[in-house]
Design a protein around this motif. Structure first.
Motif, PDB file in Angstrom:
ATOM      1  N   LEU A   1       6.708  10.759 -17.821  1.00 37.14           N
ATOM      2  CA  LEU A   1       5.874  10.067 -16.845  1.00 37.14           C
ATOM      3  C   LEU A   1       4.815  10.997 -16.256  1.00 37.14           C
ATOM      4  O   LEU A   1       4.931  12.220 -16.358  1.00 37.14           O
ATOM      5  CB  LEU A   1       6.748   9.502 -15.724  1.00 37.14           C
ATOM      6  N   PRO A   2       3.787  10.454 -15.637  1.00 37.08           N
ATOM      7  CA  PRO A   2       2.773  11.292 -14.991  1.00 37.08           C
ATOM      8  C   PRO A   2       3.390  12.212 -13.941  1.00 37.08           C
ATOM      9  O   PRO A   2       4.438  11.918 -13.365  1.00 37.08           O
ATOM     10  CB  PRO A   2       1.826  10.265 -14.347  1.00 37.08           C
ATOM     11  N   GLY A   3       2.714  13.328 -13.682  1.00 34.14           N
ATOM     12  CA  GLY A   3       3.202  14.292 -12.715  1.00 34.14           C
ATOM     13  C   GLY A   3       3.084  13.799 -11.285  1.00 34.14           C
ATOM     14  O   GLY A   3       2.483  12.755 -11.004  1.00 34.14           O
ATOM     15  N   LYS A   4       3.630  14.578 -10.371  1.00 36.50           N
ATOM     16  CA  LYS A   4       3.748  14.143  -8.984  1.00 36.50           C
ATOM     17  C   LYS A   4       2.462  14.258  -8.196  1.00 36.50           C
ATOM     18  O   LYS A   4       2.438  13.934  -7.006  1.00 36.50           O
ATOM     19  CB  LYS A   4       4.868  14.924  -8.305  1.00 36.50           C
ATOM     20  N   ALA A   5       1.390  14.719  -8.814  1.00 31.59           N
ATOM     21  CA  ALA A   5       0.088  14.673  -8.148  1.00 31.59           C
ATOM     22  C   ALA A   5      -0.660  13.390  -8.468  1.00 31.59           C
ATOM     23  O   ALA A   5      -1.594  13.017  -7.756  1.00 31.59           O
ATOM     24  CB  ALA A   5      -0.764  15.872  -8.557  1.00 31.59           C
ATOM     25  N   ALA A   6      -0.257  12.693  -9.540  1.00 31.99           N
ATOM     26  CA  ALA A   6      -0.992  11.520 -10.026  1.00 31.99           C
ATOM     27  C   ALA A   6      -0.578  10.271  -9.265  1.00 31.99           C
ATOM     28  O   ALA A   6       0.610  10.041  -9.007  1.00 31.99           O
ATOM     29  CB  ALA A   6      -0.746  11.332 -11.528  1.00 31.99           C
TER      30      ALA A   6
ATOM     31  N   SER B   1       1.678  21.336   2.730  1.00 28.11           N
ATOM     32  CA  SER B   1       1.442  20.539   3.931  1.00 28.11           C
ATOM     33  C   SER B   1       0.248  19.619   3.730  1.00 28.11           C
ATOM     34  O   SER B   1      -0.578  19.817   2.829  1.00 28.11           O
ATOM     35  CB  SER B   1       1.193  21.462   5.118  1.00 28.11           C
ATOM     36  N   ALA B   2       0.152  18.608   4.595  1.00 24.44           N
ATOM     37  CA  ALA B   2      -0.981  17.695   4.524  1.00 24.44           C
ATOM     38  C   ALA B   2      -2.293  18.451   4.740  1.00 24.44           C
ATOM     39  O   ALA B   2      -3.291  18.178   4.073  1.00 24.44           O
ATOM     40  CB  ALA B   2      -0.827  16.581   5.559  1.00 24.44           C
ATOM     41  N   ARG B   3      -2.289  19.401   5.663  1.00 27.63           N
ATOM     42  CA  ARG B   3      -3.513  20.173   5.920  1.00 27.63           C
ATOM     43  C   ARG B   3      -3.944  20.941   4.687  1.00 27.63           C
ATOM     44  O   ARG B   3      -5.104  20.871   4.268  1.00 27.63           O
ATOM     45  CB  ARG B   3      -3.287  21.145   7.074  1.00 27.63           C
ATOM     46  N   ASP B   4      -3.016  21.665   4.061  1.00 25.56           N
ATOM     47  CA  ASP B   4      -3.372  22.478   2.897  1.00 25.56           C
ATOM     48  C   ASP B   4      -3.734  21.615   1.696  1.00 25.56           C
ATOM     49  O   ASP B   4      -4.634  21.955   0.922  1.00 25.56           O
ATOM     50  CB  ASP B   4      -2.228  23.421   2.544  1.00 25.56           C
ATOM     51  N   ALA B   5      -3.037  20.488   1.522  1.00 26.82           N
ATOM     52  CA  ALA B   5      -3.365  19.590   0.414  1.00 26.82           C
ATOM     53  C   ALA B   5      -4.768  19.021   0.579  1.00 26.82           C
ATOM     54  O   ALA B   5      -5.541  18.945  -0.384  1.00 26.82           O
ATOM     55  CB  ALA B   5      -2.348  18.457   0.323  1.00 26.82           C
ATOM     56  N   GLY B   6      -5.119  18.631   1.803  1.00 24.15           N
ATOM     57  CA  GLY B   6      -6.450  18.090   2.048  1.00 24.15           C
ATOM     58  C   GLY B   6      -7.539  19.118   1.824  1.00 24.15           C
ATOM     59  O   GLY B   6      -8.569  18.824   1.205  1.00 24.15           O
ATOM     60  N   MET B   7      -7.307  20.347   2.311  1.00 28.77           N
ATOM     61  CA  MET B   7      -8.318  21.393   2.114  1.00 28.77           C
ATOM     62  C   MET B   7      -8.464  21.733   0.639  1.00 28.77           C
ATOM     63  O   MET B   7      -9.582  21.907   0.142  1.00 28.77           O
ATOM     64  CB  MET B   7      -7.929  22.640   2.914  1.00 28.77           C
TER      65      MET B   7
ATOM     66  N   VAL C   1       0.840  -1.187   0.000  1.00 29.24           N
ATOM     67  CA  VAL C   1       0.000   0.000   0.000  1.00 29.24           C
ATOM     68  C   VAL C   1       0.880   1.243   0.000  1.00 29.24           C
ATOM     69  O   VAL C   1       1.830   1.362   0.789  1.00 29.24           O
ATOM     70  CB  VAL C   1      -0.941   0.008   1.222  1.00 29.24           C
ATOM     71  N   LEU C   2       0.597   2.158  -0.897  1.00 33.30           N
ATOM     72  CA  LEU C   2       1.397   3.369  -1.043  1.00 33.30           C
ATOM     73  C   LEU C   2       1.242   4.248   0.192  1.00 33.30           C
ATOM     74  O   LEU C   2       0.125   4.546   0.625  1.00 33.30           O
ATOM     75  CB  LEU C   2       0.964   4.131  -2.296  1.00 33.30           C
ATOM     76  N   GLU C   3       2.375   4.673   0.747  1.00 35.49           N
ATOM     77  CA  GLU C   3       2.354   5.407   2.010  1.00 35.49           C
ATOM     78  C   GLU C   3       1.960   6.871   1.827  1.00 35.49           C
ATOM     79  O   GLU C   3       1.395   7.470   2.736  1.00 35.49           O
ATOM     80  CB  GLU C   3       3.727   5.318   2.683  1.00 35.49           C
ATOM     81  N   PHE C   4       2.275   7.454   0.680  1.00 37.12           N
ATOM     82  CA  PHE C   4       1.997   8.877   0.475  1.00 37.12           C
ATOM     83  C   PHE C   4       1.345   9.085  -0.878  1.00 37.12           C
ATOM     84  O   PHE C   4       1.869   8.661  -1.909  1.00 37.12           O
ATOM     85  CB  PHE C   4       3.285   9.699   0.539  1.00 37.12           C
ATOM     86  N   LEU C   5       0.192   9.736  -0.857  1.00 39.81           N
ATOM     87  CA  LEU C   5      -0.479  10.175  -2.075  1.00 39.81           C
ATOM     88  C   LEU C   5      -0.939  11.603  -1.827  1.00 39.81           C
ATOM     89  O   LEU C   5      -1.684  11.871  -0.881  1.00 39.81           O
ATOM     90  CB  LEU C   5      -1.665   9.272  -2.402  1.00 39.81           C
ATOM     91  N   PRO C   6      -0.506  12.553  -2.653  1.00 39.39           N
ATOM     92  CA  PRO C   6      -0.693  13.970  -2.317  1.00 39.39           C
ATOM     93  C   PRO C   6      -2.139  14.429  -2.237  1.00 39.39           C
ATOM     94  O   PRO C   6      -2.450  15.369  -1.503  1.00 39.39           O
ATOM     95  CB  PRO C   6       0.058  14.698  -3.435  1.00 39.39           C
ATOM     96  N   LEU C   7      -3.043  13.776  -2.985  1.00 44.04           N
ATOM     97  CA  LEU C   7      -4.440  14.194  -2.957  1.00 44.04           C
ATOM     98  C   LEU C   7      -5.271  13.395  -1.955  1.00 44.04           C
ATOM     99  O   LEU C   7      -6.488  13.541  -1.911  1.00 44.04           O
ATOM    100  CB  LEU C   7      -5.063  14.073  -4.349  1.00 44.04           C
ATOM    101  N   ALA C   8      -4.610  12.569  -1.161  1.00 42.41           N
ATOM    102  CA  ALA C   8      -5.324  11.731  -0.194  1.00 42.41           C
ATOM    103  C   ALA C   8      -4.875  12.056   1.226  1.00 42.41           C
ATOM    104  O   ALA C   8      -4.556  11.172   2.009  1.00 42.41           O
ATOM    105  CB  ALA C   8      -5.091  10.255  -0.506  1.00 42.41           C
ATOM    106  N   GLN C   9      -4.823  13.335   1.534  1.00 37.59           N
ATOM    107  CA  GLN C   9      -4.381  13.776   2.853  1.00 37.59           C
ATOM    108  C   GLN C   9      -5.502  14.574   3.531  1.00 37.59           C
ATOM    109  O   GLN C   9      -6.021  15.520   2.957  1.00 37.59           O
ATOM    110  CB  GLN C   9      -3.136  14.657   2.735  1.00 37.59           C
ATOM    111  N   HIS C  10      -5.821  14.176   4.735  1.00 40.63           N
ATOM    112  CA  HIS C  10      -6.859  14.885   5.482  1.00 40.63           C
ATOM    113  C   HIS C  10      -6.415  15.010   6.934  1.00 40.63           C
ATOM    114  O   HIS C  10      -6.117  14.008   7.585  1.00 40.63           O
ATOM    115  CB  HIS C  10      -8.203  14.146   5.413  1.00 40.63           C
ATOM    116  N   THR C  11      -6.350  16.225   7.432  1.00 39.78           N
ATOM    117  CA  THR C  11      -6.025  16.434   8.839  1.00 39.78           C
ATOM    118  C   THR C  11      -7.132  17.155   9.584  1.00 39.78           C
ATOM    119  O   THR C  11      -7.148  17.159  10.806  1.00 39.78           O
ATOM    120  CB  THR C  11      -4.723  17.253   8.979  1.00 39.78           C
TER     121      THR C  11
END
Length: 421
Positions: free
Chosen positions: A399-404, A220-226, A53-63
């Motif tokens: 390759l796909p960008g770092k948000a994908a 940050s995780a907070r800003d990415a989630g929002m 399971v992938l540990e970090f995904l930039p669009l899947a962060q919620h704080t």
């Protein structure tokens, strides 16, 4: 690929190859002796041994504490407006507002970005503008300096549109935004009050606007989630404006999270929520699969709609009556002619462009003969780790960008981050 010199490319290749060789040795693919690690031996037998399971995904962060139970309170927005701690973030289509001084940093991949957060009192005059949709995001409950701060997103997509929605209903979001260097430029409706017009003009000009794809991997995780939540809900507001049952214009309720058809609701004698015509944000599940063969090669494909040299993994929407695993196998077979055996779940993240949820798998190829459909998939190719690294550095593969999520799937198979060329 950037216009760097051959020497620079050689240095990059050497440096990255060192990392790759270390990873390969751990995987048991380039061992110089007969002794292999347990991971390496397992990898030789099971193509998915290193998948996890992938540990970090930039669009899947919620704080944030989303406080879902407060959304149905008809007074929640009034309460938030009265709270001096409430902060507002701004979204326009797939763009979010950042401090203007950070715009110069967007070109630098390692630069950190931050959401512009405004005191509610600063934008209070806009709160009841019918073309602006407030969305309650939640309350920061982390141990940060902003603990207990409530956040609201102001969806400015309509008010920044070239044409008012009531003048041209149904015009797509992308078609109604003026874009200059990927920055929305506002043509503000003249019917706003002078104070609102001045404030909207200031917002349009005094903040920088950056796409979620650029923003989320570098904050940050907070800003990415929002930002992800705000863009997702804003896309839904833009796409669903009329009742699918009677065609009446929908109103936005529940702190920006629900659409209601007042016409259909008024026809019911029961005022409870289950008898109201309430519509919730629509999510379309899609599967995305990294296909690995017995030789530890990965299958990457180029689709007809993609830009030149762009490669990614197999992906497609889940059809009605289908589970995720069936969809992953069907898409791989349709696009490339490859039959999949075992599948392993890797993770998921929203992709709000406009409303997808990407569910990722790694799959074992049962055959290696590629037969592309020629319609959606133009061509596909097996890559070893060394081959992919060389092609990326040569500029033959983008390759796909770092948000994908696809980027992280490919890099998991490779064993380390791949360069951006």
């Amino acid at each position: 690929m950037s216009n760097s010199s051959n020497n620079a490319n050689t240095n990059n290749l050497s440096a990255t190859s060192t990392v790759h060789n270390n990873v390969s040795a751990k995987a048991g693919t380039n061992s110089s002796n007969d002794t292999r690690s347990s991971n390496g031996a397992l990898s030789a037998l099971n193509p998915l041994a290193l998948a996890h399971v992938l540990e970090f995904l930039p669009l899947a962060q919620h704080t944030l504490d989303q406080q879902v139970d407060r959304r149905a309170d008809p007074h929640v927005m009034e309460q938030l407006e009265a709270d001096s701690h409430t902060r507002v973030v701004l979204v326009c289509g797939e763009f979010v507002a950042i401090p203007l001084q950070e715009m110069a940093q967007v070109q630098f991949q390692d630069a950190k970005l931050h959401l512009a957060t405004l005191p509610y009192s600063y934008v209070q005059d806009l709160a009841h503008n019918p073309h602006i949709h407030p969305i309650f995001l939640g309350v920061d409950k982390t141990d940060s300096v902003d603990k207990h701060v409530p956040y609201i997103a102001f969806d400015l997509t309509e008010v920044f549109a070239i044409h008012r929605v009531d003048a041209q209903p149904g015009v797509s979001l992308r078609a109604t935004l003026q874009l200059k260097d990927n920055v929305p430029q506002s043509a503000l409706p003249a019917q706003n009050s002078p104070s609102q017009y001045a404030l909207l003009t200031a917002i349009a000009q005094k903040y920088a606007w950056v796409s979620l794809k650029q923003f989320a991997p570098r904050t940050s995780a907070r800003d990415a989630g929002m930002a992800t939540t705000a863009v997702s809900v804003a896309a839904w507001h833009a796409l669903e404006q009329y009742c699918p049952r009677c065609g009446s214009r929908l109103s936005i309720v529940h702190a920006g999270w629900v659409h209601q058809c007042e016409h259909c609701s008024s026809e019911s004698s029961d005022s409870s929520d289950q008898h109201q015509q309430l519509l919730f944000p629509r999510i379309e599940p899609a599967v995305i699969t990294s296909i690995i063969d017995a030789q530890q090669r990965i299958l990457l494909q180029h689709n007809t709609a993609w830009r030149q040299n762009f490669y990614s993994v197999s992906a497609g929407f889940v059809e009605a009556g289908e589970n995720l695993e069936h969809a992953a196998r069907r898409e791989a077979l349709e696009e490339t002619g490859i039959e999949l055996g075992n599948l392993q779940y890797l993770g998921s993240q929203p992709w709000p462009f406009p409303s997808s949820l990407m569910v990722a798998f790694a799959g074992v190829a049962r055959n290696t003969n590629i037969h592309v459909d020629g319609k959606e998939t133009q061509f596909a190719r097996w890559f070893t780790r060394d081959e992919l690294l060389h092609e990326v550095i040569a500029g033959n593969v983008v390759l796909p960008g770092k948000a994908a999520i696809a980027r992280y799937m490919i890099e998991q198979w490779y064993g380390s981050p791949l360069p951006d060329c």
